[in-house]
Motif scaffolding. Structure first.
Motif, PDB file in Angstrom:
ATOM      1  N   MET A   6     102.956 -63.597  31.507  1.00  0.00           N
ATOM      2  CA  MET A   6     102.379 -64.148  32.870  1.00  0.00           C
ATOM      3  C   MET A   6     101.623 -65.387  32.346  1.00  0.00           C
ATOM      4  N   THR A   7     101.766 -66.634  32.988  1.00  0.00           N
ATOM      5  CA  THR A   7     101.165 -67.889  32.995  1.00  0.00           C
ATOM      6  C   THR A   7     100.055 -67.814  33.907  1.00  0.00           C
ATOM      7  N   VAL A   8      98.976 -68.287  33.855  1.00  0.00           N
ATOM      8  CA  VAL A   8      97.844 -68.336  34.731  1.00  0.00           C
ATOM      9  C   VAL A   8      98.035 -69.779  35.077  1.00  0.00           C
TER      10      VAL A   8
END
Length: 173
Positions: free
Chosen positions: A1-3
């Motif tokens: 998951m990319t912040v």
């Protein structure tokens, strides 16, 4: 998951920026060049040394200044570091719209031996430079110059620029 990246902050207003950089005292110089049979000059405080090997300095020049295109075309330019006695000269050569022809008639100059550009005879220090690089810098160009000559023709106290006005280092607060 990319912040997700945090949004960039809103830059300060130009007036706030000017107030901040105005708190950085600088020396005052006159930049000079010759091109197309004319001498060009302008007052500048955006000057600094860059490198000792090779000897390099930089100046920041407004894209709309007449000096800009002349210096870029000529490929050589001079820097004269002003003394506190050169305040009138600094003011005159900072005046937008002054006549190009004869603008140095009221200023004592000599021709640099390396480049032939005018150098102020009353300067604390002078440099003659050949353009090494030109970089974009917003509404200015950053001219990097290789130093061809360096001299200290006179002694005295430097003219400074602080909070939007000229002063001498002993008298500034």
């Amino acid at each position: 998951m990319t912040v997700p990246a945090a949004p960039l902050p809103v830059p300060p207003a130009p007036d706030a920026f000017r107030r901040v950089v105005g708190r950085f005292a600088t020396g005052v110089t006159v930049l000079t060049t010759s091109w197309g049979g004319n001498d060009y000059a302008m007052t500048a405080n955006a000057f600094t040394s860059v490198s000792l090997d090779p000897l390099l300095v930089l100046v920041c020049v407004d894209l709309e200044a007449r000096f800009h295109d002349a210096a870029v075309a000529a490929g050589v330019w001079g820097v004269s570091v002003l003394s506190q006695h050169d305040r009138a000269t600094a003011g005159w050569l900072a005046t937008r719209g002054r006549p190009l022809h004869g603008q140095l008639e009221r200023v004592p100059v000599s021709r640099g031996e390396a480049t032939g550009v005018p150098l102020l005879s009353t300067a604390l220090a002078t440099l003659e430079c050949a353009t090494h690089a030109v970089h974009e810098g917003g509404d200015h160009s950053i001219l990097v110059g290789e130093v061809l000559s360096a001299a200290t023709p006179t002694d005295g106290e430097p003219l400074l620029w602080y909070r939007g006005q000229y002063g001498a280092h002993r008298h500034m607060h």
